[in-house]
Write a protein that holds these residues in place. Structure first.
Motif, PDB file in Angstrom:
ATOM      1  N   SER A 270      -6.491   0.726   9.319  1.00  0.00           N
ATOM      2  CA  SER A 270      -6.892   0.097   8.298  1.00  0.00           C
ATOM      3  C   SER A 270      -6.045  -0.675   7.684  1.00  0.00           C
ATOM      4  O   SER A 270      -6.017  -1.978   7.316  1.00  0.00           O
ATOM      5  CB  SER A 270      -7.764   0.996   7.423  1.00  0.00           C
ATOM      6  OG  SER A 270      -6.718   1.790   6.726  1.00  0.00           O
ATOM      7  N   VAL A 271      -4.558  -0.344   7.281  1.00  0.00           N
ATOM      8  CA  VAL A 271      -3.438  -0.831   6.806  1.00  0.00           C
ATOM      9  C   VAL A 271      -3.115  -2.170   7.943  1.00  0.00           C
ATOM     10  O   VAL A 271      -3.029  -3.319   7.466  1.00  0.00           O
ATOM     11  CB  VAL A 271      -2.309  -0.001   6.606  1.00  0.00           C
ATOM     12  CG1 VAL A 271      -1.188  -0.737   6.357  1.00  0.00           C
ATOM     13  CG2 VAL A 271      -2.571   0.926   5.409  1.00  0.00           C
TER      14      VAL A 271
ATOM     15  N   HIS B  85       0.756  -1.244  -0.024  1.00  0.00           N
ATOM     16  CA  HIS B  85      -0.099  -0.038   0.027  1.00  0.00           C
ATOM     17  C   HIS B  85       0.834   1.261   0.090  1.00  0.00           C
ATOM     18  O   HIS B  85       1.848   1.192   0.767  1.00  0.00           O
ATOM     19  CB  HIS B  85      -1.027  -0.076   1.264  1.00  0.00           C
ATOM     20  CG  HIS B  85      -1.856   1.108   1.101  1.00  0.00           C
ATOM     21  ND1 HIS B  85      -3.099   0.959   0.501  1.00  0.00           N
ATOM     22  CD2 HIS B  85      -1.726   2.466   1.731  1.00  0.00           C
ATOM     23  CE1 HIS B  85      -3.651   2.287   0.759  1.00  0.00           C
ATOM     24  NE2 HIS B  85      -2.881   2.964   1.332  1.00  0.00           N
TER      25      HIS B  85
ATOM     26  N   SER C  31      -5.855  -9.569   8.522  1.00  0.00           N
ATOM     27  CA  SER C  31      -7.030 -10.064   8.114  1.00  0.00           C
ATOM     28  C   SER C  31      -6.736 -10.659   6.572  1.00  0.00           C
ATOM     29  O   SER C  31      -7.425 -11.496   6.197  1.00  0.00           O
ATOM     30  CB  SER C  31      -8.309  -9.648   8.208  1.00  0.00           C
ATOM     31  OG  SER C  31      -7.956  -8.283   7.521  1.00  0.00           O
ATOM     32  N   GLN C  32      -6.044  -9.832   5.677  1.00  0.00           N
ATOM     33  CA  GLN C  32      -5.791 -10.407   4.534  1.00  0.00           C
ATOM     34  C   GLN C  32      -4.458 -10.687   3.720  1.00  0.00           C
ATOM     35  O   GLN C  32      -3.835 -10.149   2.792  1.00  0.00           O
ATOM     36  CB  GLN C  32      -6.407  -8.855   3.554  1.00  0.00           C
ATOM     37  CG  GLN C  32      -7.977  -8.572   4.048  1.00  0.00           C
ATOM     38  CD  GLN C  32      -8.252  -7.202   3.250  1.00  0.00           C
ATOM     39  OE1 GLN C  32      -7.806  -7.036   2.116  1.00  0.00           O
ATOM     40  NE2 GLN C  32      -8.800  -6.431   4.094  1.00  0.00           N
ATOM     41  N   ARG C  33      -3.931 -11.384   4.536  1.00  0.00           N
ATOM     42  CA  ARG C  33      -2.467 -11.689   4.153  1.00  0.00           C
ATOM     43  C   ARG C  33      -2.219 -12.539   2.978  1.00  0.00           C
ATOM     44  O   ARG C  33      -1.297 -12.263   2.172  1.00  0.00           O
ATOM     45  CB  ARG C  33      -1.766 -12.570   5.568  1.00  0.00           C
ATOM     46  CG  ARG C  33      -0.124 -12.838   5.256  1.00  0.00           C
ATOM     47  CD  ARG C  33       0.381 -11.665   5.496  1.00  0.00           C
ATOM     48  NE  ARG C  33       0.364 -11.229   6.785  1.00  0.00           N
ATOM     49  CZ  ARG C  33       1.315 -11.624   7.930  1.00  0.00           C
ATOM     50  NH1 ARG C  33       2.159 -12.385   7.959  1.00  0.00           N
ATOM     51  NH2 ARG C  33       1.174 -11.098   9.002  1.00  0.00           N
TER      52      ARG C  33
ATOM     53  N   ALA D 209      -5.746  -4.878   7.796  1.00  0.00           N
ATOM     54  CA  ALA D 209      -5.471  -5.611   6.634  1.00  0.00           C
ATOM     55  C   ALA D 209      -4.238  -6.629   6.570  1.00  0.00           C
ATOM     56  O   ALA D 209      -4.347  -7.620   6.212  1.00  0.00           O
ATOM     57  CB  ALA D 209      -5.389  -4.525   5.366  1.00  0.00           C
ATOM     58  N   TRP D 210      -3.283  -6.099   7.190  1.00  0.00           N
ATOM     59  CA  TRP D 210      -2.185  -6.961   7.236  1.00  0.00           C
ATOM     60  C   TRP D 210      -2.350  -8.332   7.891  1.00  0.00           C
ATOM     61  O   TRP D 210      -2.060  -9.267   7.735  1.00  0.00           O
ATOM     62  CB  TRP D 210      -0.887  -6.267   7.907  1.00  0.00           C
ATOM     63  CG  TRP D 210       0.126  -6.861   8.355  1.00  0.00           C
ATOM     64  CD1 TRP D 210       0.741  -7.566   9.523  1.00  0.00           C
ATOM     65  CD2 TRP D 210       1.314  -7.436   7.334  1.00  0.00           C
ATOM     66  NE1 TRP D 210       1.775  -8.187   9.576  1.00  0.00           N
ATOM     67  CE2 TRP D 210       2.246  -8.123   8.277  1.00  0.00           C
ATOM     68  CE3 TRP D 210       1.560  -7.456   5.968  1.00  0.00           C
ATOM     69  CZ2 TRP D 210       3.136  -8.762   7.396  1.00  0.00           C
ATOM     70  CZ3 TRP D 210       2.420  -8.202   5.370  1.00  0.00           C
ATOM     71  CH2 TRP D 210       3.470  -8.819   6.164  1.00  0.00           C
TER      72      TRP D 210
ATOM     73  N   ILE E  74      -2.747  -9.966   0.279  1.00  0.00           N
ATOM     74  CA  ILE E  74      -1.466  -9.155   0.055  1.00  0.00           C
ATOM     75  C   ILE E  74      -0.199  -9.686  -0.275  1.00  0.00           C
ATOM     76  O   ILE E  74       0.741  -9.233  -1.352  1.00  0.00           O
ATOM     77  CB  ILE E  74      -1.168  -8.593   1.625  1.00  0.00           C
ATOM     78  CG1 ILE E  74      -2.179  -7.632   2.203  1.00  0.00           C
ATOM     79  CG2 ILE E  74       0.269  -7.972   1.854  1.00  0.00           C
ATOM     80  CD1 ILE E  74      -1.713  -7.326   3.477  1.00  0.00           C
TER      81      ILE E  74
END
Length: 695
Positions: free
Chosen positions: A141-142, A119, A148-150, A145-146, A153
């Motif tokens: 938010s970043v 990001h 929960s959305q690894r 995301a780190w 990413i």
């Protein structure tokens, strides 16, 4: 953890050393901490003269609550883009890939622990505004995301790495001779038409606001105008130089040019002053002065050289990096005026002329009832309006400028980044040497010589039995292996010095730099040069670009300099490396001809080697000075002292008999008969400089 910047030499990093953010400098400790803790990296890249860097630092990085959030969620790394242009290049490109938008500073990038970006953005405000999220909201938010959305990413990271790899050009199988002929011929006209289409024929420059000088493009256009008789190219360059010198982009009192204009008319600049910009523009304005005799261009040279020597040259000899845009948190505060301040410093007659010259009786052009000075009515127009000789008007305006500068110097000065950068010093040396030759100013040449000797003595360091160039110096400490630009620009600077004041040791230094360039940076498989050395720290990408940016392309500058040096010393390795570089980027030039001006300059001399004029005899220096005061594109002039031994074959001509002076003029392997009279030599090369225009 704590803030770890206090041991750094970068003035920019030291500006952040007292903040509550636990900043790391880029290095193994920070990367290992991120890997160990499995935390993302918050990478912030900026530089000390950057206005919005200061704004974000004050709004967010100085704030205890914001810093605590950054410290809890991220490993925070601060980078000076002037010390680490390698990192800046990679992550600016990654930002464009991630956002499909241009970059800038401060550059804010969130990285996985292995350095892959996921990001990015630039400046973020403390509260949401103008379509930008609040900084603390973004941090939350970043970080979420780190966690929960690894998977997503990681997948995106692999795509970014592949996209970065695709930015590296690959050699083509096209016929080399035809490719080089096109690059040195038809594509020159195509590129000229591309620039002409984007030229602002009213205000000069290219495109709209914000408007940058594009010094490399202007230099190519001016050279094309002289060498090829391209009147449109010449007019584009000269109009732009005139409008910039008249406007607020030039410091009308202290000399030097600011970074860029926020408007299309060159009125209000972004107020930082960079050594790199001014080095490029100084030589360019000197060329324009020699061509036109325009006193406006001449004053830009005089004031620019004076500013470099007065404010930017360290006692040790090197040139310093930049002046800040801000004073006490306000951009431009050091430079702008109220009409009352100007009137109080001047006599009634001086006020009448100055207010008309800079239009101080109109509405203020800057915030809070302030003016930033730019010429609205040139002195020739004032002379007609006031029915006075222009020389008398010029004298009064000169007095006015001196009075206001003396008054301004009593103000709090802008901050100065006092590190010495090898690449930017090389640009300034080249500009000063060229200006000194064209103007006949030995004091400017001496200033450039001091800077060059400083680089040789303090940044050319013995390393494992040979010498290695370093990139930056501050407070007695040289750091960081030099990059492609450092080597290429410094070879150019040595070539300029060899023409103005030949020393055999400078020629040997240039050859040593060229050897380091080939051994340490060349891609022998594909052609061209990587930005970093072969033994450089392993990063997520290794850049190799040929397009000009704010600075000339390092690859293009390397090709241009290696060609010239190769002809001087008869070294085919240099010529072959330059040719491979041109071939590598030729397809990109054909596809999109903009922003390749430096490469196009090199391509012309690849097709037709520059004229080499070697002067020997008791009047060789006088002949040299006469030649250096001409605009002679694609020409090298050298006058080795008569006692010099060990010269390479192209320079080793015999001394003339009976105390005469002789010029040998060659291009490649073709030489003309020796010339024994200066007037004959000058008549065969170029017309005399134009008389002053009075503009």
């Amino acid at each position: 953890m704590s803030n770890l910047l206090s041991g750094e030499t970068s003035p920019y990093l030291l500006q952040h050393a007292g903040q509550p953010v636990h900043w790391f400098p880029w290095g193994p400790a920070a990367l290992e901490r991120a890997r160990r803790d499995d935390r993302p990296i918050l990478l912030s890249i900026g530089y000390s003269a950057c206005h919005w860097c200061h704004v974000m630092a004050h709004e967010s990085f100085d704030d205890e609550a914001t810093a605590a959030l950054m410290n809890r969620l991220f490993v925070n790394i601060k980078v000076d883009r002037e010390e680490r242009p390698d990192l800046d290049q990679i992550y600016q490109t990654a930002h464009q890939l991630l956002t499909r938008q241009g970059g800038g500073w401060p550059l804010t990038v969130f990285l996985a622990p292995d350095g892959t970006p996921f990001h990015s953005g630039t400046y973020y405000p403390p509260e949401a505004r103008h379509g930008r999220p609040a900084w603390r909201d973004l941090l939350e938010s970043v970080a979420a995301a780190w966690q929960s959305q690894r998977g997503a990413i990681d997948q995106q990271g692999e795509a970014v790495r592949q996209a970065l790899a695709r930015t590296t050009p690959q050699a083509t199988a096209s016929e080399p001779a035809a490719v080089l002929a096109a690059l040195g011929g038809p594509l020159q006209a195509v590129a000229g038409a591309w620039l002409a289409q984007r030229h602002d024929r009213e205000h000069g420059g290219f495109g709209g606001a914000p408007k940058f000088p594009h010094a490399t493009d202007l230099a190519w256009l001016l050279e094309r105008g002289v060498a090829e008789g391209d009147g449109d190219a010449r007019d584009i360059a000269l109009l732009t130089l005139t409008r910039m010198a008249q406007g607020g982009l030039q410091d009308q009192l202290g000399g030097g040019f600011f970074r860029y204009s926020v408007d299309e008319r060159w009125q209000i600049p972004h107020f930082e002053k960079m050594l790199s910009d001014n080095g490029l523009l100084l030589g360019l304005y000197a060329e324009a002065t020699a061509l036109t005799g325009d006193p406006l261009h001449g004053r830009a040279v005089e004031d620019g050289a004076g500013w470099l020597m007065r404010e930017m040259q360290a006692p040790e000899g090197g040139y310093l990096s930049s002046l800040d845009a801000d004073v006490e948190g306000r951009e431009g505060r050091h430079y702008v005026w109220t009409s009352e301040e100007v009137r109080a410093a001047l006599t009634p007659l001086e006020w009448d002329l100055a207010s008309a010259h800079w239009d101080l009786i109109a509405a203020p052009n800057f915030e809070a009832r302030h003016w930033h000075l730019g010429v609205v009515r040139p002195t020739a127009q004032l002379a007609a309006t006031f029915d006075q000789p222009q020389a008398a008007i010029d004298e009064i305006i000169t007095t006015v400028r001196a009075k206001l500068l003396a008054r301004r110097e009593q103000r709090l000065p802008p901050g100065r980044d006092d590190k010495v950068l090898t690449s930017w010093n090389a640009l300034a040396i080249t500009g000063m040497v060229r200006a000194a030759g064209l103007a006949g100013r030995p004091d400017w040449l001496q200033s450039a010589r001091r800077a060059a000797d400083f680089i040789h003595d303090h940044l050319w360091i013995e390393h494992q039995g040979r010498h290695r160039l370093l990139a930056t110096w501050k407070d007695g400490q040289a750091r960081f292996d030099a990059y492609l630009d450092d080597h290429a620009f410094l070879i150019e600077a040595m070539l300029a010095l060899l023409q103005a004041d030949f020393r055999l040791e400078d020629l040997r230094f240039a050859q040593a730099l060229a050897d380091e360039l080939l051994d340490g940076f060349e891609d022998t498989a594909q052609g061209g040069f990587f930005f970093t050395r072969h033994d450089h720290e392993r990063l997520i990408h290794r850049t190799k670009t040929g397009r000009d940016q704010a600075l000339p392309s390092g690859n293009a500058s390397a090709a241009w300099a290696l060609q010239r040096l190769g002809h001087l010393v008869s070294e085919p390795r240099y010529l072959r490396a330059a040719e491979r570089t041109l071939l590598l980027f030729a397809a990109e030039v054909a596809h999109q001809p903009g922003a390749w001006s430096r490469l196009l300059q090199a391509a012309v001399e690849q097709q037709c080697p520059p004229a080499l004029i070697v002067l020997r005899g008791p009047q060789a220096r006088e002949w040299r000075d006469a030649l250096l005061q001409r605009c002679l594109p694609h020409t090298l002039v050298l006058a080795p002292p008569d006692a010099t031994t060990g010269l390479p074959a192209p320079l080793d001509h015999p001394l003339p008999a009976a105390g005469g002076t002789t010029a040998w003029v060659c291009s490649g392997t073709q030489c003309l008969p020796p010339v024994h009279r200066l007037d004959e030599l000058l008549a065969g090369l170029a017309p005399a400089p134009a008389p002053p225009t009075g503009r």
